[in-house]
Scaffold this motif. Structure first.
Motif, PDB file in Angstrom:
ATOM      1  N   THR A  85     -16.445  63.736   8.472  1.00  0.00           N
ATOM      2  CA  THR A  85     -15.340  63.878   7.526  1.00  0.00           C
ATOM      3  C   THR A  85     -14.592  65.185   7.781  1.00  0.00           C
ATOM      4  N   LEU A  88     -12.503  64.729  10.851  1.00  0.00           N
ATOM      5  CA  LEU A  88     -11.350  63.832  10.635  1.00  0.00           C
ATOM      6  C   LEU A  88     -10.277  64.530   9.807  1.00  0.00           C
ATOM      7  N   HIS A  89     -10.702  65.328   8.831  1.00  0.00           N
ATOM      8  CA  HIS A  89      -9.728  66.044   7.999  1.00  0.00           C
ATOM      9  C   HIS A  89      -8.942  67.072   8.800  1.00  0.00           C
ATOM     10  N   VAL A  96      -7.497  59.695  17.043  1.00  0.00           N
ATOM     11  CA  VAL A  96      -8.689  60.521  16.838  1.00  0.00           C
ATOM     12  C   VAL A  96      -9.928  59.727  17.255  1.00  0.00           C
ATOM     13  N   SER A  98     -14.154  59.696  17.819  1.00  0.00           N
ATOM     14  CA  SER A  98     -15.356  60.432  17.414  1.00  0.00           C
ATOM     15  C   SER A  98     -16.495  60.029  18.335  1.00  0.00           C
ATOM     16  N   VAL A 173      -6.623  57.098  10.184  1.00  0.00           N
ATOM     17  CA  VAL A 173      -7.247  58.352   9.716  1.00  0.00           C
ATOM     18  C   VAL A 173      -6.693  58.728   8.344  1.00  0.00           C
ATOM     19  N   LYS A 177      -8.669  59.210   4.870  1.00  0.00           N
ATOM     20  CA  LYS A 177      -8.615  60.472   4.122  1.00  0.00           C
ATOM     21  C   LYS A 177      -8.205  60.250   2.672  1.00  0.00           C
ATOM     22  N   TYR A 186     -18.768  55.694   7.574  1.00  0.00           N
ATOM     23  CA  TYR A 186     -17.551  55.293   8.279  1.00  0.00           C
ATOM     24  C   TYR A 186     -17.674  53.972   9.017  1.00  0.00           C
TER      25      TYR A 186
END
Ligand code: UDP
Ligand code: MG
Length: 330
Positions: A85, A88-89, A96, A98, A173, A177, A186
């Protein structure tokens, strides 16, 4: 939520790390050439999830020679999903990705994911594990049971064997958020959003170095968060247990009344004892299930951030821009 990425960054790669000093050198050695080779501007957001080993020091060293590396250090260990998190923020890219730090997921697949997302205008590209033969027998079986359960409860849109190796578009994303969830899982939230998605298949390798950071306790936590976050079905177990107990008791009532009427009453210690244990066990299970959901409500009402940032290298003096895409958390 407002956060148009600064012009230029096409790809962000978020890497959560917890005590990964042994895996880090190998990760950098493999990830950097891949990203340099794509030919787009990128950033790597390494989220140090409160490591107690040399991960933080090593990251600072690597950053000195790799300007695209951004280091976000959490104040304490907040867990894999919370570290994701945080990443991602803060990630600013138009896409993006991961990836875990232990090279179980091959970084070489990231360009493939990006290409697929761009060519087919997809918002999500999952990395799907074709082959888990390198995982331990225990891990394979527990993972199999986990995906079986969550697909039944959260829906078939959840791809089996897709962990946290994936690529998201900026739109996806931002959608993530904007969710108020506190205990994000996720791998279930992303499919639930329903964005157009694709898959890239890969073989899961062995951890390059170090030990797994997912002991059984954390695995159980993830499974409980997954189930309680997506389904109220376990609450219905209480109802069904109640129905079963009711009819069993009804049968036993008829039996005992008949026995009483015909003068065949039995001493009855064993049956009483078993009955008490059974009802006690059923009640405790039901209270525990209720407790899990009340715990979620409690956490949601508290609205505390799920992670705390101690340091963000993008905010170092003299470094521009001081990226802050907004969003909660710290
Ligand atoms: N991780 C983390 N915080 C934690 C536990 C794990 O950031 O509390 C990271 C870890 O460093 C790795 C990723 O999450 O990059 C996945 O963990 P791991 O590889 O140990 O899990 P496994 O593959 O064994 O399920
Ligand atoms: Mg791993």
């Amino acid at each position: 939520m407002s956060s148009a990425p600064p012009a230029g960054v096409t790809l962000s790669v978020v890497v959560p790390m917890y005590n990964e000093q042994d895996a880090l050198p190998a990760l950098v050695e493999r990830l950097r050439p891949v990203l340099d080779g794509i030919g787009v501007s990128y950033e790597v957001v390494a989220v140090d999830d409160g490591s107690a080993d040399k991960t933080a020091v090593l990251l600072q060293d690597v950053r000195a020679g790799w300007p695209e590396l951004r280091v976000v250090r959490l104040r304490r260990n907040c867990g894999h999903q919370a570290a994701l998190t945080a990443g991602l923020h803060r990630a600013v890219g138009a896409y993006v990705a991961s990836i875990d730090a232990d090279l179980q997921d091959p970084p070489e697949k990231i360009p493939e994911m990006l290409e697929l997302a761009r060519a087919r205008e997809l918002d999500v590209v999952y990395g799907v594990r074709d082959d888990r033969s390198t995982d331990s027998n225990f891990k394979r079986r527990t993972a199999g049971a986990y995906y079986w359960l969550v697909r039944r409860l959260a829906g078939k849109q959840v791809p089996a064997q897709a962990g946290d190796f994936r690529l998201l578009s900026r739109e996806a994303v931002e959608a993530l958020k904007s969710l108020p969830d506190q205990q994000q899982v996720y791998r279930l939230l992303v499919p639930w959003l329903g964005f157009p998605s694709g898959e890239v298949r890969y073989q899961r390798d062995e951890r390059v170095a170090g030990e797994t950071k997912y002991p059984v306790t954390k695995m159980v936590r993830l499974a409980v968060d997954s189930v309680t976050g997506f389904s109220a079905a376990p609450l219905r177990i209480a109802t069904w247990l109640g129905v079963v107990s009711f009819f069993t008791c009804l049968g036993l009532l008829v039996f005992s009344l008949t026995a009483y009427a015909s003068g065949h009453t039995v001493p009855g210690w064993t049956s009483l004892f078993v009955g008490i244990l059974f009802i006690g066990g059923v009640q405790l299970i039901c209270v525990g299930l209720l407790g899990e959901y009340i715990g979620r409500i409690y956490t949601a009402v508290q609205r505390r951030p799920t992670y705390f940032v101690a340091h963000d290298s993008a905010r170092d003096p003299g470094r521009e821009p001081a990226w802050e895409p907004g969003g909660g958390g710290a």
